[in-house]
Design a protein around this motif. Structure first.
Motif, PDB file in Angstrom:
ATOM      1  N   PHE A 308       0.833  -1.202   0.000  1.00 55.91           N
ATOM      2  CA  PHE A 308       0.000   0.000   0.000  1.00 55.91           C
ATOM      3  C   PHE A 308       0.868   1.252   0.000  1.00 55.91           C
ATOM      4  O   PHE A 308       1.929   1.292   0.643  1.00 55.91           O
ATOM      5  CB  PHE A 308      -0.911   0.020   1.232  1.00 55.91           C
ATOM      6  N   ASN A 309       0.388   2.260  -0.709  1.00 54.38           N
ATOM      7  CA  ASN A 309       1.055   3.554  -0.741  1.00 54.38           C
ATOM      8  C   ASN A 309       0.895   4.207   0.632  1.00 54.38           C
ATOM      9  O   ASN A 309      -0.223   4.464   1.073  1.00 54.38           O
ATOM     10  CB  ASN A 309       0.426   4.429  -1.823  1.00 54.38           C
ATOM     11  N   ASP A 312      -1.226   7.290   0.436  1.00 57.14           N
ATOM     12  CA  ASP A 312      -2.606   7.130  -0.035  1.00 57.14           C
ATOM     13  C   ASP A 312      -2.945   5.648   0.021  1.00 57.14           C
ATOM     14  O   ASP A 312      -2.650   4.897  -0.905  1.00 57.14           O
ATOM     15  CB  ASP A 312      -2.748   7.665  -1.460  1.00 57.14           C
ATOM     16  N   ILE A 313      -3.551   5.222   1.122  1.00 54.74           N
ATOM     17  CA  ILE A 313      -3.765   3.799   1.371  1.00 54.74           C
ATOM     18  C   ILE A 313      -4.702   3.156   0.361  1.00 54.74           C
ATOM     19  O   ILE A 313      -4.782   1.925   0.245  1.00 54.74           O
ATOM     20  CB  ILE A 313      -4.277   3.589   2.815  1.00 54.74           C
ATOM     21  N   THR A 314      -5.413   3.971  -0.421  1.00 61.12           N
ATOM     22  CA  THR A 314      -6.298   3.408  -1.450  1.00 61.12           C
ATOM     23  C   THR A 314      -5.516   2.965  -2.685  1.00 61.12           C
ATOM     24  O   THR A 314      -6.055   2.271  -3.544  1.00 61.12           O
ATOM     25  CB  THR A 314      -7.360   4.440  -1.873  1.00 61.12           C
ATOM     26  N   GLU A 315      -4.249   3.375  -2.784  1.00 62.15           N
ATOM     27  CA  GLU A 315      -3.419   2.999  -3.934  1.00 62.15           C
ATOM     28  C   GLU A 315      -2.565   1.787  -3.569  1.00 62.15           C
ATOM     29  O   GLU A 315      -1.854   1.803  -2.556  1.00 62.15           O
ATOM     30  CB  GLU A 315      -2.525   4.165  -4.344  1.00 62.15           C
ATOM     31  N   THR A 316      -2.650   0.741  -4.396  1.00 64.68           N
ATOM     32  CA  THR A 316      -1.940  -0.498  -4.097  1.00 64.68           C
ATOM     33  C   THR A 316      -1.048  -0.932  -5.254  1.00 64.68           C
ATOM     34  O   THR A 316      -1.222  -0.496  -6.401  1.00 64.68           O
ATOM     35  CB  THR A 316      -2.930  -1.643  -3.797  1.00 64.68           C
TER      36      THR A 316
END
Length: 407
Positions: A308-309, A312-316
Motif C-alpha cells: 500500500f502507498n 494514499d492507502i487506497t493505492e496499491t
C-alpha cells in the motif's frame, strides 16, 4: 565481513587460474556459453586479428509482425510492429578463454516507454566470461539467469510468436551478478548440468539505491539419453529431426530477497519490498520431427503480496504470486512445415485473487522454416479466457503473422 571474505577468495582464485596459455583451434569462435543460449544457425560475421589476440562476431535479428485482435467488449483492431530488433557482439580478447558478449535491443517493445528519471533499456546483455575448459563457464555482468527453459531460450528460437502467459508473469529474467555453470553433456549417455547465480535481484539496467537484498538462483538439468543434437535444448521444435529419442528434465529455484518490483526482476515498483521464492520445472522431448514441452512455474512471497502507498492507502501495488502449467506439442514435416499446439493455465494466489484473473490460453500455429530458426515464417491463432473473482469472464483472441530473419 564473511561476504567480503567470500568475494575476495573468488577473485583470488579467478586471477590465479587465469594465468594460462592456450593454443587456438578452429572452434574458438564457437562460444557454447550456457548463459547465452541464443539460437544461431551460422556464426554471424566474424573478424579475427592477424595475431589472433582478439575476435569479434557480429549478429543481428529482427521480428516483424502484423496482428488482428479482438478483446472482449472492444472493437477489433490491427497492430503492425517491429517486435524485436537485436544486435549482438561476442568474441574474445587476448585469449579464447576470456570471452565477452553484448546484446542491444532497439524495438519499442524491448526498450519500453521512456519515462523521466528512468533508464533507457537498450542494453540486454553485457557480460564477460572465463571458460577454462568445456565443463566450466564463469561469468560476471548482466545476462539471463538460469531460470525456466522458455525464458532462457532466445525469442528467436521459439515455435510460436511469443512465450506463454506463465512465462510473462512467473519467470526470472536478466540480472546483474556472478554465475557459475558446470556442464557435463555427452552425445549418447546420461548428461547433467549444474548452474548457480548470485545477482542483485533488481533486473536489467537498474540504478536504484543499493540495498542489502540479493537474489540466489540454482538450477539442475538432466539428459537421461544424452544431449540434444546441435544444442537442441536451446530451441523449440525438432527441426534437426533427432534420430534417437532425447529428453531433458530440469528444476530451478530462486530466492529474491527484498525485491522492489512486482515480478522480482520485472514489473512495476512495489510500495514495500517483498522476499520472493520462485520454482521452475521443465521437461523437453524430441524425436524424428516430434517435440513436446511441459513446464511448471510458481512464485510466493514472505508476507501478503499486496503493498500500500503510505501516502494514499487506497493505492496499491502487488507482487504477482501464483502458479501455472504450460503444455506444448508439435510435429515438423520433412519439408520443414511445423504444426504446433499449446495450452496454458494460470492461477493467481488468494492474496491477489480480487486484483488479477485466473487465465487459460489456447494457441495453435504453423511455421515454415526457410533457414532453420534464423529465417522463418510464422502464423498463430491465440485464444485467452480470463476468469475474475466476481464471476465475470472475458474472452480475447488474436491472429498473427510474423517474419523472423537474422544471422
Amino acid at each position: 565481513m564473511k561476504k567480503i571474505l567470500l568475494l575476495s577468495l573468488f577473485f583470488i582464485s579467478f586471477i590465479g587460474t587465469s594465468q594460462v596459455t592456450i593454443k587456438q583451434t578452429k572452434d574458438d569462435n564457437d562460444l557454447k556459453l550456457s548463459a547465452l543460449p541464443y539460437y544461431s544457425f551460422g556464426k554471424g560475421l566474424g573478424l579475427t586479428s592477424p595475431d589472433s589476440i582478439f575476435q569479434l562476431n557480429i549478429r543481428f535479428r529482427m521480428q516483424n509482425r502484423v496482428t488482428y485482435l479482438e478483446n472482449d467488449g472492444e472493437n477489433g483492431a490491427y497492430d503492425g510492429q517491429i517486435r524485436r530488433l537485436r544486435l549482438r557482439f561476442d568474441g574474445y580478447v587476448g585469449n579464447p578463454k576470456f570471452l565477452y558478449a553484448i546484446q542491444l535491443s532497439f524495438a519499442p517493445g524491448d526498450v519500453g516507454e521512456i519515462r523521466e528519471g528512468e533508464n533507457i533499456n537498450i542494453i540486454r546483455d553485457a557480460v564477460v566470461f572465463y571458460r577454462p575448459n568445456r565443463h566450466w563457464n564463469l561469468s560476471f555482468g548482466q545476462t539471463k539467469l538460469p531460470g525456466n527453459r522458455q525464458r532462457i531460450n532466445s525469442s528467436g528460437g521459439l515455435q510460436l510468436t511469443d512465450r506463454t502467459i506463465n512465462n510473462a508473469k512467473f519467470t526470472v529474467d536478466r540480472d546483474f551478478g556472478f554465475q557459475v555453470h558446470n556442464l557435463n553433456e555427452f552425445k549418447d549417455k546420461f548428461s547433467y548440468n549444474f548452474k548457480a547465480a548470485i545477482s542483485t535481484g533488481e533486473g536489467r539496467n537498474s540504478t536504484e539505491k543499493p540495498d542489502d537484498g540479493v537474489a540466489v538462483t540454482g538450477k539442475v538439468e538432466a539428459f537421461p539419453f544424452g544431449a540434444f543434437s546441435k544444442d537442441g535444448t536451446n530451441f523449440e521444435g525438432d527441426i534437426v529431426r533427432e534420430k534417437k529419442p532425447k529428453l531433458m528434465v530440469s528444476g530451478a529455484f530462486q530466492q529474491n530477497n527484498h525485491a522492489r518490483r512486482t515480478q522480482g526482476q520485472l514489473g512495476n515498483d512495489l510500495f514495500d519490498t517483498r522476499t520472493m521464492k520462485s520454482v521452475m520445472l521443465d521437461a523437453m522431448f524430441k524425436y524424428n520431427g516430434w517435440a513436446a514441452m511441459m513446464s511448471y512455474m510458481s512464485r510466493t512471497t514472505n508476507k501478503n503480496a499486496v503493498t500500500f502507498n503510505p501516502d494514499d492507502i487506497t493505492e496499491t501495488s502487488f507482487a504477482y504470486v501464483g502458479n501455472g502449467f504450460d503444455y506444448q506439442a508439435s510435429y515438423n514435416t520433412k519439408s520443414n512445415y511445423e504444426f504446433i499446439a499449446r495450452y496454458s493455465v494460470q492461477n493467481v494466489a488468494n492474496d491477489i485473487r480480487a486484483l488479477a484473473p485466473n487465465t487459460k490460453q489456447y494457441s495453435i500455429g504453423v511455421t515454415k522454416y526457410i533457414w532453420e530458426h534464423a529465417f522463418k515464417l510464422q502464423t498463430e491463432l491465440n485464444f485467452d479466457t480470463l476468469n475474475f473473482a466476481d464471476g465475470t469472464t472475458k474472452n480475447n483472441w488474436y491472429l498473427r503473422f510474423q517474419v523472423e530473419i537474422g544471422i
